[in-house]
Write an enzyme that holds these catalytic residues in place. Structure first.
Site, PDB file in Angstrom:
ATOM      1  N   ASN A 141      19.761  -4.448  32.171  1.00 15.36           N
ATOM      2  CA  ASN A 141      20.095  -5.679  32.890  1.00 15.36           C
ATOM      3  C   ASN A 141      19.069  -5.785  34.015  1.00 15.36           C
ATOM      4  O   ASN A 141      19.095  -4.998  34.963  1.00 15.36           O
ATOM      5  CB  ASN A 141      21.518  -5.601  33.451  1.00 15.36           C
ATOM      6  CG  ASN A 141      21.851  -6.827  34.281  1.00 15.36           C
ATOM      7  OD1 ASN A 141      21.050  -7.762  34.393  1.00 15.36           O
ATOM      8  ND2 ASN A 141      23.032  -6.829  34.868  1.00 15.36           N
ATOM      9  N   VAL A 142      18.172  -6.750  33.921  1.00 13.42           N
ATOM     10  CA  VAL A 142      17.070  -6.812  34.890  1.00 13.42           C
ATOM     11  C   VAL A 142      17.558  -7.034  36.322  1.00 13.42           C
ATOM     12  O   VAL A 142      16.833  -6.759  37.280  1.00 13.42           O
ATOM     13  CB  VAL A 142      16.028  -7.906  34.538  1.00 13.42           C
ATOM     14  CG1 VAL A 142      15.280  -7.578  33.272  1.00 13.42           C
ATOM     15  CG2 VAL A 142      16.650  -9.291  34.478  1.00 13.42           C
ATOM     16  N   ASN A 148       9.578 -10.767  31.516  1.00 11.20           N
ATOM     17  CA  ASN A 148       9.769 -12.000  30.741  1.00 11.20           C
ATOM     18  C   ASN A 148      11.239 -12.447  30.681  1.00 11.20           C
ATOM     19  O   ASN A 148      11.505 -13.637  30.551  1.00 11.20           O
ATOM     20  CB  ASN A 148       9.226 -11.752  29.318  1.00 11.20           C
ATOM     21  CG  ASN A 148       9.719 -12.774  28.330  1.00 11.20           C
ATOM     22  OD1 ASN A 148       9.235 -13.905  28.288  1.00 11.20           O
ATOM     23  ND2 ASN A 148      10.713 -12.401  27.529  1.00 11.20           N
ATOM     24  N   SER A 154       6.991 -20.396  35.212  1.00 10.20           N
ATOM     25  CA  SER A 154       7.233 -21.608  34.430  1.00 10.20           C
ATOM     26  C   SER A 154       6.473 -22.768  35.061  1.00 10.20           C
ATOM     27  O   SER A 154       6.252 -22.774  36.280  1.00 10.20           O
ATOM     28  CB  SER A 154       8.728 -21.925  34.438  1.00 10.20           C
ATOM     29  OG  SER A 154       8.958 -23.254  34.030  1.00 10.20           O
ATOM     30  N   TYR A 208      16.656 -23.216  38.754  1.00  8.40           N
ATOM     31  CA  TYR A 208      15.752 -22.521  37.825  1.00  8.40           C
ATOM     32  C   TYR A 208      14.319 -22.602  38.360  1.00  8.40           C
ATOM     33  O   TYR A 208      13.608 -21.594  38.429  1.00  8.40           O
ATOM     34  CB  TYR A 208      15.850 -23.146  36.432  1.00  8.40           C
ATOM     35  CG  TYR A 208      14.846 -22.607  35.432  1.00  8.40           C
ATOM     36  CD1 TYR A 208      15.026 -21.358  34.843  1.00  8.40           C
ATOM     37  CD2 TYR A 208      13.711 -23.340  35.073  1.00  8.40           C
ATOM     38  CE1 TYR A 208      14.103 -20.853  33.924  1.00  8.40           C
ATOM     39  CE2 TYR A 208      12.791 -22.854  34.159  1.00  8.40           C
ATOM     40  CZ  TYR A 208      12.986 -21.614  33.590  1.00  8.40           C
ATOM     41  OH  TYR A 208      12.075 -21.117  32.690  1.00  8.40           O
ATOM     42  N   ALA A 234      13.378 -23.037  41.396  1.00  6.05           N
ATOM     43  CA  ALA A 234      13.285 -22.212  42.611  1.00  6.05           C
ATOM     44  C   ALA A 234      13.088 -20.740  42.240  1.00  6.05           C
ATOM     45  O   ALA A 234      12.282 -20.035  42.854  1.00  6.05           O
ATOM     46  CB  ALA A 234      14.539 -22.385  43.458  1.00  6.05           C
ATOM     47  N   SER A 235      13.803 -20.289  41.202  1.00  5.34           N
ATOM     48  CA  SER A 235      13.674 -18.875  40.797  1.00  5.34           C
ATOM     49  C   SER A 235      12.269 -18.594  40.265  1.00  5.34           C
ATOM     50  O   SER A 235      11.697 -17.529  40.501  1.00  5.34           O
ATOM     51  CB  SER A 235      14.741 -18.506  39.755  1.00  5.34           C
ATOM     52  OG  SER A 235      14.461 -19.111  38.491  1.00  5.34           O
ATOM     53  N   LYS A 236      11.698 -19.582  39.557  1.00  4.33           N
ATOM     54  CA  LYS A 236      10.361 -19.388  39.008  1.00  4.33           C
ATOM     55  C   LYS A 236       9.287 -19.525  40.103  1.00  4.33           C
ATOM     56  O   LYS A 236       8.207 -18.948  40.008  1.00  4.33           O
ATOM     57  CB  LYS A 236      10.113 -20.377  37.866  1.00  4.33           C
ATOM     58  CG  LYS A 236      10.991 -20.088  36.639  1.00  4.33           C
ATOM     59  CD  LYS A 236      10.716 -18.694  36.088  1.00  4.33           C
ATOM     60  CE  LYS A 236      11.457 -18.387  34.823  1.00  4.33           C
ATOM     61  NZ  LYS A 236      11.141 -17.072  34.256  1.00  4.33           N
ATOM     62  N   ILE A 271       8.362 -24.468  25.463  1.00  4.60           N
ATOM     63  CA  ILE A 271       8.029 -23.626  24.309  1.00  4.60           C
ATOM     64  C   ILE A 271       9.249 -23.619  23.388  1.00  4.60           C
ATOM     65  O   ILE A 271      10.383 -23.486  23.869  1.00  4.60           O
ATOM     66  CB  ILE A 271       7.729 -22.168  24.778  1.00  4.60           C
ATOM     67  CG1 ILE A 271       6.748 -22.144  25.973  1.00  4.60           C
ATOM     68  CG2 ILE A 271       7.209 -21.322  23.617  1.00  4.60           C
ATOM     69  CD1 ILE A 271       5.379 -22.714  25.732  1.00  4.60           C
TER      70      ILE A 271
HETATM   71  N1  LIG Z   1      11.085 -21.533  26.414  1.00  8.23           N
HETATM   72  C1  LIG Z   1      10.497 -22.248  27.355  1.00  8.23           C
HETATM   73  O1  LIG Z   1      10.277 -23.466  27.218  1.00  8.23           O
HETATM   74  C2  LIG Z   1      10.054 -21.595  28.643  1.00  8.23           C
HETATM   75  C3  LIG Z   1       9.269 -22.332  29.536  1.00  8.23           C
HETATM   76  C4  LIG Z   1       8.848 -21.743  30.715  1.00  8.23           C
HETATM   77  C5  LIG Z   1       9.216 -20.434  31.010  1.00  8.23           C
HETATM   78  N2  LIG Z   1       9.992 -19.749  30.130  1.00  8.23           N
HETATM   79  C6  LIG Z   1      10.377 -18.392  30.490  1.00  8.23           C
HETATM   80  O2  LIG Z   1       9.985 -17.502  29.465  1.00  8.23           O
HETATM   81  C7  LIG Z   1      10.886 -16.385  29.433  1.00  8.23           C
HETATM   82  C8  LIG Z   1      11.409 -16.184  28.026  1.00  8.23           C
HETATM   83  O3  LIG Z   1      12.099 -17.361  27.636  1.00  8.23           O
HETATM   84  P1  LIG Z   1      12.540 -17.651  26.125  1.00  8.23           P
HETATM   85  O4  LIG Z   1      12.375 -19.100  25.922  1.00  8.23           O
HETATM   86  O5  LIG Z   1      11.918 -16.688  25.194  1.00  8.23           O
HETATM   87  O6  LIG Z   1      14.116 -17.392  26.256  1.00  8.23           O
HETATM   88  P2  LIG Z   1      15.178 -16.678  25.280  1.00  8.23           P
HETATM   89  O7  LIG Z   1      16.505 -17.150  25.785  1.00  8.23           O
HETATM   90  O8  LIG Z   1      14.833 -16.900  23.858  1.00  8.23           O
HETATM   91  O9  LIG Z   1      14.994 -15.133  25.624  1.00  8.23           O
HETATM   92  C9  LIG Z   1      15.353 -14.614  26.872  1.00  8.23           C
HETATM   93  C10 LIG Z   1      15.718 -13.153  26.695  1.00  8.23           C
HETATM   94  O10 LIG Z   1      16.058 -12.616  27.995  1.00  8.23           O
HETATM   95  C11 LIG Z   1      17.211 -11.801  27.826  1.00  8.23           C
HETATM   96  N3  LIG Z   1      17.939 -11.704  29.090  1.00  8.23           N
HETATM   97  C12 LIG Z   1      18.659 -12.674  29.717  1.00  8.23           C
HETATM   98  N4  LIG Z   1      19.237 -12.169  30.829  1.00  8.23           N
HETATM   99  C13 LIG Z   1      18.866 -10.859  30.907  1.00  8.23           C
HETATM  100  C14 LIG Z   1      19.167  -9.817  31.817  1.00  8.23           C
HETATM  101  N5  LIG Z   1      19.960 -10.004  32.885  1.00  8.23           N
HETATM  102  N6  LIG Z   1      18.607  -8.606  31.606  1.00  8.23           N
HETATM  103  C15 LIG Z   1      17.806  -8.386  30.522  1.00  8.23           C
HETATM  104  N7  LIG Z   1      17.527  -9.320  29.602  1.00  8.23           N
HETATM  105  C16 LIG Z   1      18.052 -10.556  29.808  1.00  8.23           C
HETATM  106  C17 LIG Z   1      18.032 -12.494  26.748  1.00  8.23           C
HETATM  107  O11 LIG Z   1      18.993 -11.622  26.164  1.00  8.23           O
HETATM  108  C18 LIG Z   1      16.945 -12.935  25.787  1.00  8.23           C
HETATM  109  O12 LIG Z   1      16.680 -11.938  24.822  1.00  8.23           O
HETATM  110  C19 LIG Z   1      11.988 -16.710  30.462  1.00  8.23           C
HETATM  111  O13 LIG Z   1      11.701 -16.066  31.689  1.00  8.23           O
HETATM  112  C20 LIG Z   1      11.882 -18.208  30.613  1.00  8.23           C
HETATM  113  O14 LIG Z   1      12.372 -18.653  31.860  1.00  8.23           O
HETATM  114  C21 LIG Z   1      10.420 -20.292  28.953  1.00  8.23           C
END
Ligand SMILES: NC(=O)c1ccc[n+]([C@@H]2O[C@H](COP(=O)([O-])OP(=O)(O)OC[C@H]3O[C@@H](n4cnc5c(N)ncnc54)[C@H](O)[C@@H]3O)[C@@H](O)[C@H]2O)c1
Length: 244
Positions: free
Chosen positions: A58-59, A85, A137, A149, A151-153, A182
């Protein structure tokens, strides 16, 4: 020879979407990859892949991070690469976000990468070398209605610069990626309608949505020695959307 031959990499959120794609690519490039995620069921699939080890994390937990960094270093002898990530998203309207929502978002998306860097950097410093890639992001750069969201990024963006200057003299590089939209399970779960996605594609100079591999390839470059003079940098991967 692969670009990450002999390296040990931790990738958080490695059980889904962008993280899963990075796990596969880094392993193909010769790394031993620790796919760290809170989703234990999805990790079972990751663990069946060659050179991939699924570990529960759990990050948002300082204790979890401390234990993970220790276990990885003891088992594999070192830690070369960390990709922060894992993350959650939310489209909650500004006026509906309460203190608990804020705390949850910032603890996973903000404290997570911070704690990861705090606990992994001592092992990297011991070998005077390491590469950290933080996933921010495009919503950290432009207003897109994602509120807490974003703000966190934004926190990830600022923290990446701070860490690059803090750890550079120990041979540790820290860079950040800024994905646009994505196609992953995260975006599928958003309320974004097909019509809105169509409009987003039209509004994107490169005329398509991003794929996980678009981000994984950039992460590979920043994680590998190909980018050995790059630290504190910001790479936007959004098809030109935020350049307008
Ligand atoms: N998909 C997009 O459009 C997009 C755009 C910009 C940024 N991002 C960022 O890219 C990263 C990956 O996104 P994604 O689209 O692959 O999402 P996703 O939901 O497919 O994968 C996210 C993963 O993080 C894990 N996770 C969530 N909370 C966690 C925790 N507390 N501890 C450990 N693991 C945890 C989940 O179980 C999941 O496997 C994220 O940080 C997201 O904010 C995604």
């Amino acid at each position: 020879m692969g670009k990450l031959e002999g390296k040990v990499a931790i990738i958080t959120g490695g059980a889904s979407g962008i993280g899963e794609c990075m796990v596969d690519l880094f392993a193909q490039e010769g790394a031993i990859v620790i796919a760290a995620d809170i989703n234990e069921t999805a990790l079972e699939t990751a663990s069946q892949k060659q050179n991939v080890y699924g570990m529960k994390l759990n990050v948002a937990s300082d204790e979890n991070w401390e234990a993970l960094a220790k276990v990885v270093s003891e088992r594999f002898g070192k830690i070369d690469i960390l990709v922060n990530n894992a993350g959650i998203s939310s489209e909650k309207p500004f006026e509906e976000i309460n203190a608990q929502d804020w705390e949850k978002m910032l603890s996973i998306n903000g404290f997570g990468p911070f704690a990861g860097m705090k606990h992994v950097t001592p092992y990297m410093a011991a070998q005077q070398k390491g590469s950290i890639v933080n996933i921010s992001s495009y919503t950290a750069m432009i207003g897109q209605g994602f509120n807490h969201y974003s703000a966190s990024k934004g926190a990830v963006r600022a923290l990446s610069k701070a860490a690059a200057t803090t750890f550079g003299r120990q041979g540790i590089r820290v860079n950040a990626l800024f994905p646009g939209i994505i196609e992953t399970p995260m975006t599928q779960s958003l309320s974004t309608s097909k019509e809105l996605l169509g409009r987003l594609i039209q509004a994107t100079p490169l005329q398509r949505l991003g794929q996980a591999m678009d981000i994984a390839k950039a992460a590979l470059f920043l994680a590998s020695d190909d980018s050995s003079y790059i630290t504190g940098s910001e790479l936007v991967i959004d098809g030109g959307y935020s350049a307008q």
